[in-house]
Design a protein around this motif. Structure first.
Motif, PDB file in Angstrom:
ATOM      1  N   GLY A 199     -12.013   0.783  -9.155  1.00 50.30           N
ATOM      2  CA  GLY A 199     -12.704   0.312 -10.555  1.00 50.30           C
ATOM      3  C   GLY A 199     -13.688  -0.780 -10.416  1.00 50.30           C
ATOM      4  N   GLU A 200     -14.529  -1.546 -10.992  1.00 54.43           N
ATOM      5  CA  GLU A 200     -15.074  -2.934 -10.434  1.00 54.43           C
ATOM      6  C   GLU A 200     -14.984  -3.564  -9.967  1.00 54.43           C
ATOM      7  OE1 GLU A 200     -18.834  -3.824 -10.397  1.00 54.43           O
ATOM      8  OE2 GLU A 200     -18.091  -1.654 -11.181  1.00 54.43           O
ATOM      9  N   ASP A 201     -13.816  -4.074 -10.295  1.00 54.44           N
ATOM     10  CA  ASP A 201     -12.798  -5.134  -9.290  1.00 54.44           C
ATOM     11  C   ASP A 201     -11.688  -4.974  -8.902  1.00 54.44           C
ATOM     12  OD1 ASP A 201     -15.327  -7.301  -9.377  1.00 54.44           O
ATOM     13  OD2 ASP A 201     -15.190  -7.170 -11.294  1.00 54.44           O
ATOM     14  N   ALA A 202     -11.543  -2.986  -8.754  1.00 57.12           N
ATOM     15  CA  ALA A 202     -10.243  -3.466  -8.716  1.00 57.12           C
ATOM     16  C   ALA A 202      -9.774  -2.019  -6.915  1.00 57.12           C
ATOM     17  CB  ALA A 202      -9.405  -2.742  -9.795  1.00 57.12           C
ATOM     18  N   PHE A 203      -8.861  -2.506  -6.383  1.00 49.31           N
ATOM     19  CA  PHE A 203      -8.473  -2.198  -5.299  1.00 49.31           C
ATOM     20  C   PHE A 203      -7.832  -1.668  -4.804  1.00 49.31           C
ATOM     21  CE2 PHE A 203     -11.790  -4.818  -4.728  1.00 49.31           C
ATOM     22  CZ  PHE A 203     -12.810  -3.670  -3.664  1.00 49.31           C
ATOM     23  N   GLU A 204      -6.832  -0.909  -4.488  1.00 52.24           N
ATOM     24  CA  GLU A 204      -5.830  -0.466  -4.229  1.00 52.24           C
ATOM     25  C   GLU A 204      -5.475  -0.564  -2.473  1.00 52.24           C
ATOM     26  OE1 GLU A 204      -3.989   2.667  -7.285  1.00 52.24           O
ATOM     27  OE2 GLU A 204      -3.947   3.703  -5.849  1.00 52.24           O
ATOM     28  N   LEU A 205      -4.067  -0.668  -1.549  1.00 53.75           N
ATOM     29  CA  LEU A 205      -4.063  -0.790  -0.275  1.00 53.75           C
ATOM     30  C   LEU A 205      -3.169  -0.132   0.019  1.00 53.75           C
ATOM     31  CD1 LEU A 205      -4.828  -4.089  -1.665  1.00 53.75           C
ATOM     32  CD2 LEU A 205      -5.779  -4.242   0.743  1.00 53.75           C
ATOM     33  N   SER A 206      -2.891   0.627   1.194  1.00 57.06           N
ATOM     34  CA  SER A 206      -1.869   1.520   1.012  1.00 57.06           C
ATOM     35  C   SER A 206      -1.212   0.920   2.486  1.00 57.06           C
ATOM     36  CB  SER A 206      -1.625   2.981   1.009  1.00 57.06           C
ATOM     37  OG  SER A 206      -1.234   3.528   1.805  1.00 57.06           O
ATOM     38  N   HIS A 258      -4.921  -7.817  10.093  1.00 57.14           N
ATOM     39  CA  HIS A 258      -3.901  -6.788  11.930  1.00 57.14           C
ATOM     40  C   HIS A 258      -2.755  -5.817  11.610  1.00 57.14           C
ATOM     41  CE1 HIS A 258      -5.644 -10.371  14.000  1.00 57.14           C
ATOM     42  NE2 HIS A 258      -5.763 -11.389  13.521  1.00 57.14           N
ATOM     43  N   VAL A 259      -2.687  -6.016   9.921  1.00 58.81           N
ATOM     44  CA  VAL A 259      -2.233  -4.659   9.863  1.00 58.81           C
ATOM     45  C   VAL A 259      -3.125  -3.043   9.611  1.00 58.81           C
ATOM     46  CG1 VAL A 259      -0.464  -3.780   7.287  1.00 58.81           C
ATOM     47  CG2 VAL A 259       0.023  -6.238   8.920  1.00 58.81           C
ATOM     48  N   GLY A 260      -3.200  -1.872   9.361  1.00 53.61           N
ATOM     49  CA  GLY A 260      -3.978  -1.200   9.157  1.00 53.61           C
ATOM     50  C   GLY A 260      -3.195  -0.342   7.862  1.00 53.61           C
ATOM     51  N   ILE A 261      -4.559   0.193   7.494  1.00 53.78           N
ATOM     52  CA  ILE A 261      -4.778  -0.094   5.682  1.00 53.78           C
ATOM     53  C   ILE A 261      -5.548   1.232   5.478  1.00 53.78           C
ATOM     54  CG2 ILE A 261      -3.663  -2.450   5.318  1.00 53.78           C
ATOM     55  CD1 ILE A 261      -6.602  -2.780   4.126  1.00 53.78           C
ATOM     56  N   HIS A 262      -4.862   1.622   4.137  1.00 57.07           N
ATOM     57  CA  HIS A 262      -6.100   2.641   3.559  1.00 57.07           C
ATOM     58  C   HIS A 262      -6.359   1.928   2.953  1.00 57.07           C
ATOM     59  CE1 HIS A 262      -7.087   6.250   1.498  1.00 57.07           C
ATOM     60  NE2 HIS A 262      -7.114   6.555   2.394  1.00 57.07           N
ATOM     61  N   LEU A 263      -7.708   1.817   2.242  1.00 56.13           N
ATOM     62  CA  LEU A 263      -8.081   1.400   1.185  1.00 56.13           C
ATOM     63  C   LEU A 263      -9.076   1.810   0.508  1.00 56.13           C
ATOM     64  CD1 LEU A 263      -9.556  -1.690   0.058  1.00 56.13           C
ATOM     65  CD2 LEU A 263     -11.181  -2.130   1.749  1.00 56.13           C
ATOM     66  N   THR A 264      -8.797   1.523  -0.996  1.00 57.11           N
ATOM     67  CA  THR A 264      -9.645   2.669  -1.380  1.00 57.11           C
ATOM     68  C   THR A 264     -10.403   1.535  -2.715  1.00 57.11           C
ATOM     69  OG1 THR A 264      -8.152   4.708  -1.726  1.00 57.11           O
ATOM     70  CG2 THR A 264      -9.726   4.295  -3.493  1.00 57.11           C
ATOM     71  N   ILE A 319     -17.094   2.766  -6.734  1.00 59.08           N
ATOM     72  CA  ILE A 319     -16.203   3.672  -6.624  1.00 59.08           C
ATOM     73  C   ILE A 319     -15.239   4.732  -6.441  1.00 59.08           C
ATOM     74  CG2 ILE A 319     -14.563   3.910  -9.231  1.00 59.08           C
ATOM     75  CD1 ILE A 319     -16.096   1.763  -9.962  1.00 59.08           C
ATOM     76  N   GLY A 320     -13.942   4.849  -6.033  1.00 59.93           N
ATOM     77  CA  GLY A 320     -13.522   6.223  -5.900  1.00 59.93           C
ATOM     78  C   GLY A 320     -13.894   5.829  -3.749  1.00 59.93           C
ATOM     79  N   GLN A 321     -14.801   4.894  -3.065  1.00 62.55           N
ATOM     80  CA  GLN A 321     -14.346   5.382  -1.713  1.00 62.55           C
ATOM     81  C   GLN A 321     -13.327   5.263  -1.304  1.00 62.55           C
ATOM     82  OE1 GLN A 321     -17.876   3.656  -0.443  1.00 62.55           O
ATOM     83  NE2 GLN A 321     -17.964   4.342   1.761  1.00 62.55           N
TER      84      GLN A 321
END
Length: 192
Positions: free
Chosen positions: A160-167, A151-157, A141-143
């Motif tokens: 949470g336990e089963d939660a992610f953000e994709l920029s 095929h798309v460049g993303i920033h993945l974070t 978590i936090g990594q």
């Protein structure tokens, strides 16, 4: 005597509303497999301020210290700062002043879209498109990771336990959203 036109604010003072490129696409509702609770929850984090910070040579430690816990890793000596409920350009100006001479600060608020994915099957959906090991022992978590997905460049974070953000870059947001929803169909997904 004709009236003089109202004074227009300088470009730097104008406020351009942040319209999500997914406003007409990320429609709330339940989709995909319809048995039981949805395995995936999707949403768009909007509006938010997004700033990239790149430390100047020899200044990385000072920049990291100044940014504190709010910074996400985005590459060698590069950080990604995201904040909600900030006025237009406020985060950029704040960081620019705080890091003057130590880093380059770039406002990405209009150029990127942040998608949220959570739920018991979120990791399984993301694993379909990225080589990043998302196991809890490997991706804490936090990594964050800068990678490709579909095929798309993303920033993945991992948030949470089963939660992610994709920029993703704004221009790829709609096609990436389409991919993400297609990959979530087998588990059933809820757009929030």
């Amino acid at each position: 005597m004709p009236k003089s036109p109202a004074k227009q604010p300088a470009v730097a003072e104008q406020s351009f509303p942040r319209v999500s490129p997914l406003a007409d696409v990320a429609i709330q509702g339940r989709f995909g497999a319809d048995q039981g609770a949805p395995g995936v929850f999707l949403s768009v984090r909007h509006p938010c301020s997004i700033v990239t910070v790149i430390a100047r040579q020899g200044k990385a430690a000072a920049v990291k210290k100044a940014l504190g816990a709010s910074a996400l890793w985005a590459g060698p000596d590069q950080y990604y700062v995201v904040a909600d409920q900030r006025g237009e350009g406020a985060l950029y100006r704040e960081l620019k002043q705080a890091l003057d001479g130590s880093a380059s600060v770039i406002d990405q608020s209009h150029g990127r879209v942040i998608l949220r994915i959570s739920g018991p099957k979120a990791r399984a959906v993301l694993a379909k498109g990225t080589p990043v090991d998302l196991h809890t022992d490997q991706f804490a978590i936090g990594q964050s990771a800068v990678t490709q997905m579909a095929h798309v460049g993303i920033h993945l974070t991992r948030t949470g336990e089963d939660a992610f953000e994709l920029s993703v870059f704004r221009g790829f947001a709609e096609s990436f959203w389409e991919w993400l929803t297609e990959q979530s169909e087998e588990y059933g997904y809820q757009v929030m």
